[in-house]
Design a protein around this motif. Sequence first.
Motif, mmCIF file in Angstrom:
data_model
loop_
_atom_site.group_PDB
_atom_site.id
_atom_site.type_symbol
_atom_site.label_atom_id
_atom_site.label_comp_id
_atom_site.label_asym_id
_atom_site.label_seq_id
_atom_site.Cartn_x
_atom_site.Cartn_y
_atom_site.Cartn_z
ATOM 1 N N ASP A 159 1.369 7.105 7.160
ATOM 2 C CA ASP A 159 1.824 7.400 8.574
ATOM 3 C C ASP A 159 1.141 6.090 9.286
ATOM 4 O O ASP A 159 2.130 5.102 10.290
ATOM 5 C CB ASP A 159 1.844 8.853 8.992
ATOM 6 N N ASP A 160 -0.166 5.834 9.486
ATOM 7 C CA ASP A 160 -0.457 4.265 10.086
ATOM 8 C C ASP A 160 0.293 3.171 9.795
ATOM 9 O O ASP A 160 1.202 2.055 10.378
ATOM 10 C CB ASP A 160 -2.551 4.050 10.266
ATOM 11 N N VAL B 76 0.456 -1.034 0.146
ATOM 12 C CA VAL B 76 0.341 0.166 -0.110
ATOM 13 C C VAL B 76 0.762 1.638 0.175
ATOM 14 O O VAL B 76 0.328 2.112 -0.989
ATOM 15 C CB VAL B 76 -1.138 -0.003 1.295
ATOM 16 N N LEU B 77 2.095 0.682 0.850
ATOM 17 C CA LEU B 77 3.031 2.338 1.085
ATOM 18 C C LEU B 77 3.116 2.673 -0.147
ATOM 19 O O LEU B 77 3.646 3.814 -0.806
ATOM 20 C CB LEU B 77 3.446 1.535 1.984
ATOM 21 N N ARG B 78 3.682 1.484 -1.010
ATOM 22 C CA ARG B 78 4.269 1.614 -2.731
ATOM 23 C C ARG B 78 2.979 2.777 -3.592
ATOM 24 O O ARG B 78 3.979 3.437 -4.047
ATOM 25 C CB ARG B 78 5.154 0.633 -2.805
ATOM 26 N N LEU C 187 -8.160 16.202 2.179
ATOM 27 C CA LEU C 187 -8.542 14.594 1.172
ATOM 28 C C LEU C 187 -7.038 13.990 1.653
ATOM 29 O O LEU C 187 -6.318 12.921 1.871
ATOM 30 C CB LEU C 187 -9.135 14.911 0.666
ATOM 31 N N ALA C 188 -5.970 15.296 1.170
ATOM 32 C CA ALA C 188 -4.673 14.976 1.126
ATOM 33 C C ALA C 188 -4.177 14.671 2.679
ATOM 34 O O ALA C 188 -2.750 13.694 2.692
ATOM 35 C CB ALA C 188 -3.762 15.699 0.645
ATOM 36 N N ASP C 189 -4.567 15.632 3.051
ATOM 37 C CA ASP C 189 -4.063 15.368 4.940
ATOM 38 C C ASP C 189 -4.243 14.102 5.452
ATOM 39 O O ASP C 189 -3.775 13.418 6.068
ATOM 40 C CB ASP C 189 -5.100 16.687 5.854
ATOM 41 N N GLY C 190 -5.685 13.686 5.137
ATOM 42 C CA GLY C 190 -6.283 12.192 5.974
ATOM 43 C C GLY C 190 -5.513 11.325 5.017
ATOM 44 O O GLY C 190 -5.354 10.050 5.214
#
Lengths: 123, 234
Positions: free
Chosen positions: B73-74, B42-44, B64-67
């Motif tokens: 980060d999680d 998912v990170l990639r 949305l970007a912050d979310g």
Amino acid sequence: MTAANAPAHVLLVDDDPGAVEMLRLILEIEGFEARGATTLAEALTLARGWPFDVLLTDVQLPDGLGVDLATRLAAERPALFTVAMSGLDAQVVRQLPGGAALHHVLTKPLDVDLLLALLRARP
Amino acid sequence: MSAPPSPEFEDVDDLVLAAARYHLLTRVLPAQRHDAMGRLSVLRMALMVMRRRPVAAPGSDTALADGGIDKLDDYLKDATTDLKRLRWWDRPTGQREAADQILADAARLVAALLTLRGHSLDVDPADEALRGLVAPAPDTVLALIATALQASDAAEGRWRWHWQARADGVHAKAEPVPQRDGQAEGNLPIIGDRLLPWMADALVRAAGAALDRQADGWTLRWSTQPAPRAPGHA
């Protein structure tokens, strides 16, 4: 229009909603139409009313195996292009019942460029 | 001429325990790797999205970007925790640890594997009676994992396992999960577990525990004792 340049309609299934969302975004950016599900049952419901031509599924779902889902949907749609993705070894996935019939098995972390190339080159 | 045994292994039991430890690592590792790879995947993909669709473009939805960044980060924290947890396998044997920690470690290590095979595991919150008790580690954890795997390997179909820990031991019960309409069987194959029952028994002995197997579960009567008081503690 040939299948190679027709935009694919991708049913993507992964138990992780974050993975579904990211993949859906990438596929849409790349010109595909994608809809996502997080369980086998949800995928079957989605499949009933939508003419998709690619199944991209995780192997382990909360209510069954993605390989079983591929087998069932491919029986209804003989031209369905099936791709499994898993954190497990690809050979383990191939050895599951129905695993040998999958068009491709991709291991995680997913090589998205490879996935896109496979989708564009599908028969 | 055969090579002499390594002085590290004083007798056959030590060899069996070393083999059991390695065997359980090979059983547990694919599930741990599966979870870690899922997060890295998912990170990639998220990085790919950010490269192809800049989040800070004029007119973009900053909330949305912050979310999205919070979510990333999680995932990164979880992936880091997964990797740190692999240190568990480097721990020395022959120590004692808090009984509730032993229960938590065993449940964590075995739960992902059970899930991959279509089962589930519920663990009751640690009983108050466990507080202040210690048991041999990591042998008790390994004995719990081996016993759980042996029982789940033998179970046909999908089962919901329930663990309840008390001062006298861990009680495990299983109940079948009825198959819903449209649901697949969904068990991954088991690879190379001919020796698991033998290893489970060796681990139970090494942990100073006793195992009762029942038709619908098992009880591992663990060897607990009060935790030693810290120096200077009144």
